[in-house]
Design an enzyme around this catalytic site. Structure first.
Site, PDB file in Angstrom:
ATOM      1  N   ASP A 104     -38.179  33.179 -16.588  1.00 45.29           N
ATOM      2  CA  ASP A 104     -38.355  32.235 -17.670  1.00 45.29           C
ATOM      3  C   ASP A 104     -38.696  33.091 -18.896  1.00 45.29           C
ATOM      4  OD1 ASP A 104     -38.809  29.798 -19.066  1.00 45.29           O
ATOM      5  OD2 ASP A 104     -40.959  30.016 -18.717  1.00 45.29           O
ATOM      6  N   ASP A 161     -40.396  31.705 -22.297  1.00 44.99           N
ATOM      7  CA  ASP A 161     -41.594  31.285 -23.026  1.00 44.99           C
ATOM      8  C   ASP A 161     -42.835  31.338 -22.141  1.00 44.99           C
ATOM      9  OD1 ASP A 161     -39.952  30.701 -25.231  1.00 44.99           O
ATOM     10  OD2 ASP A 161     -39.477  28.743 -24.394  1.00 44.99           O
ATOM     11  N   GLY A 192     -41.948  24.619 -20.394  1.00 44.80           N
ATOM     12  CA  GLY A 192     -40.808  24.859 -19.516  1.00 44.80           C
ATOM     13  C   GLY A 192     -39.813  23.719 -19.440  1.00 44.80           C
TER      14      GLY A 192
END
Length: 223
Positions: A13, A15, A50
């Site tokens: 991922d 961020d 997310g």
């Protein structure tokens, strides 16, 4: 859980895992929520972590009891406005925004010939990786525009393995949000949660901070 020796790839991922861009996302959504008259709370901010752009907007509208106040076209304009706010905040982004230990970890993965892909819900992730001077380390990226479902659906992490031509069990996914951990688990990959283990209690592996994420520590945790 699979053995460490079976792992051939890592799916990131962006961020809150690689860089502090989650802070900029939060600021941009906060700006929009204020304009819409929706009270911004810590709980709402956590729900958005997310989560894809339109899904995030719908969560904000729902929190303010405004989910039926806008047409789909109007929602698209609101999401675009948030993105403009976000891109404006990104102007100041630099390598200083890479979270502790993450540059070294990604470089180490490359040195040990692991494959690396990006599974970010952000359509701006290529811009971010370029600004951070990390794009060269990524063997593949999932284009969120091609996805049918957002996190916590496993689709993005299934695709993250596919772009590396790896089986799910050969991959470790890294996330800092509950929705992301659920997505990794649903894809039948090993989930590595970064953050409070009480919150990310569904993760196969857990580290409190990005600085703890090293190949050696991952191997210890899996053996």
């Amino acid at each position: 859980m699979v053995k460490f020796e079976q792992i051939k790839g890592f799916i990131f991922d962006l961020d809150g895992v690689i860089a502090n861009t989650s802070l900029y996302h939060g600021q941009a959504w906060h700006q929009l929520a204020d304009e819409l008259g929706v009270t911004w709370t810590e709980d709402l901010a956590n729900q958005l972590k997310g989560v894809a752009r339109m899904d995030s907007l719908n969560l904000i509208l729902k929190a303010g009891g405004k989910e039926n106040d806008y047409t789909e076209a109007e929602k698209e304009k609101l999401a675009a406005k948030k993105n403009e706010n976000y891109l404006g905040l990104l102007d100041s982004l630099s390598q200083d925004d890479i979270l502790p230990g993450m540059k070294e970890f990604i470089e180490d993965l490359s040195a040990h010939h692991y494959l690396v892909s990006l599974a970010s819900s952000s359509k701006n992730s290529p811009i971010v990786l370029k600004k951070l001077d990390l794009a060269k380390y990524f063997d593949g990226k999932v284009d969120p525009a091609t996805l049918t479902h957002g996190k916590p659906d496993p689709e993005i992490y299934v695709r993250g393995a596919e772009v590396l031509n790896l089986k799910p069990e050969e991959c470790i996914g890294l996330e800092d949000a509950i929705a992301g951990v659920k997505s990794i688990n649903g894809a039948h990959e090993t989930s590595l949660g970064i953050g409070d283990p009480k919150i990310l209690n569904e993760a196969d592996l857990n580290f409190n901070d990005t600085s703890e994420v090293t190949l050696e520590n991952i191997k210890k945790a899996m053996d």
